[in-house]
Design an enzyme around this catalytic site. Structure first.
Site, mmCIF file in Angstrom:
data_model
loop_
_atom_site.group_PDB
_atom_site.id
_atom_site.type_symbol
_atom_site.label_atom_id
_atom_site.label_comp_id
_atom_site.label_asym_id
_atom_site.label_seq_id
_atom_site.Cartn_x
_atom_site.Cartn_y
_atom_site.Cartn_z
ATOM 1 N N LEU A 130 1.015 -1.147 0.124
ATOM 2 C CA LEU A 130 -0.048 -0.169 0.051
ATOM 3 C C LEU A 130 0.873 1.128 -0.089
ATOM 4 O O LEU A 130 1.954 1.332 0.427
ATOM 5 C CB LEU A 130 -0.867 -0.122 1.439
ATOM 6 C CG LEU A 130 -1.936 -0.987 1.373
ATOM 7 C CD1 LEU A 130 -2.762 -0.992 2.749
ATOM 8 C CD2 LEU A 130 -2.923 -1.160 0.282
ATOM 9 N N ASP A 131 0.232 2.332 -0.680
ATOM 10 C CA ASP A 131 1.388 3.533 -0.703
ATOM 11 C C ASP A 131 1.303 4.070 0.834
ATOM 12 O O ASP A 131 0.562 3.707 1.591
ATOM 13 C CB ASP A 131 0.475 4.665 -1.501
ATOM 14 C CG ASP A 131 0.801 4.549 -2.873
ATOM 15 O OD1 ASP A 131 1.253 3.685 -3.330
ATOM 16 O OD2 ASP A 131 -0.493 4.833 -3.533
ATOM 17 N N ARG A 132 2.521 4.825 1.264
ATOM 18 C CA ARG A 132 2.968 5.289 2.536
ATOM 19 C C ARG A 132 1.431 5.698 3.018
ATOM 20 O O ARG A 132 1.122 5.570 4.358
ATOM 21 C CB ARG A 132 3.880 6.162 2.502
ATOM 22 C CG ARG A 132 4.221 6.733 3.737
ATOM 23 C CD ARG A 132 4.978 8.071 3.656
ATOM 24 N NE ARG A 132 6.363 7.785 3.108
ATOM 25 C CZ ARG A 132 7.337 7.631 3.483
ATOM 26 N NH1 ARG A 132 7.406 7.621 4.867
ATOM 27 N NH2 ARG A 132 8.639 7.771 2.752
#
Length: 285
Positions: A130-132
């Site tokens: 998942l993106d940050r």
């Protein structure tokens, strides 16, 4: 010790690094940038497309001090665990996995430390990322074999997100099937036909609306990098707080709500679901 460079002409940060760190591979440069090892005028910067001005000072090799709640976490919320897979609820602001920097503040490292006992160090393999700034369900496997078995059926897995966006789509339900192409210099996805573009399909449904924002449920058939963010921005309704594809904000309105996979050993569908945190819904109100 950090290397310092003075900007002589305007450019984007990643392009500047490519031009000045000539002995490094592009992959390593991007990893250092993502790992908070680059500062502009004394401030850590991880934005590939950050605009540099003349006389700006760029430092490479600095290490970001832990400051946010996500960066100082010692334990993660485990949603499900067996001997083959582990699903966690990743908070926004935390990297899914690490990179070549020394930082251990990412979900993979924290979870390994959380589950290890003395010399019995647990090994984990990330199934996806998942993106940050995206919160929600993140899946790990306890062996490389289990990871590959899950990935073999990843194409039929169900991935559902919640997104808070600017404005309200004209259609209450819709599908975006625009292909995506990664621009490595700007580190962003371009939407539309191109020889290098890959197919991407995103379905959305409007759940709630306010005068200025909408809450969407989003289902993706493909899992391209930044897919939801790029597709919704292309639709004209960028995600709240998404600086790369929309407008900067304190928090990004994207949450991985539900994941359904085929269990690698039981060979049956298994679903994990977790609601978004309170501060996510505050973005809507």
């Amino acid at each position: 010790m950090a290397e310092k460079f003075i900007v002589k002409e305007r450019s984007k940060l990643l392009e500047f690094l490519f031009n000045h760190l000539t002995g490094w591979s592009k992959k390593t440069i991007k990893q250092r940038l993502q790992g908070s090892s680059v500062a502009v005028n004394g401030e850590i910067n991880t934005k590939h497309d950050f605009a540099l001005n003349i006389d700006d000072v760029v430092e490479v090799g600095v290490v970001k001090k832990a400051s946010t709640q996500a960066q100082t976490l010692q334990k993660l919320e485990i949603i499900y665990q067996d001997k083959d897979i582990i699903a966690i609820n990743k908070p926004a602001g935390l990297l899914s996995v690490g990179n070549t920097t020394e930082s251990k503040q990412h979900a993979l490292a924290i979870l390994r430390n959380q589950l290890s006992r003395g010399k019995n160090q647990v090994k984990l393999w990330p199934v996806h990322r998942l993106d940050r700034d995206t919160s929600g369900i993140l899946l790990f496997a306890t062996s490389k074999e289990m990871r590959e078995t899950v990935m073999d059926k990843w194409g039929i897995s169900e991935k559902i997100y919640l997104a808070i966006v600017e404005g309200c789509p004209k259609e209450k339900k819709g599908t975006i099937d625009q292909p995506l192409r990664l621009d490595e210099k700007e580190y962003r996805m371009h939407v539309g036909k191109h020889p290098d573009a890959k197919p991407a399909i995103t379905h959305y449904a409007v759940k709630q609306t306010s005068p200025e924002r909408s809450l969407l449920e989003v289902k993706i058939e493909t899992g391209r990098q930044h897919q939801i963010r790029a597709h919704l921005a292309w639709l004209g309704h960028s995600i709240i707080g998404d600086e790369r594809y929309g407008t900067k904000g304190e928090k990004m309105g994207l949450h991985a709500k539900k994941l359904t996979i085929i269990h690698p050993v039981k060979k049956k569908p298994m679903s994990f679901e977790v609601d978004a945190p309170r501060d996510f819904y505050k973005l809507f109100n």
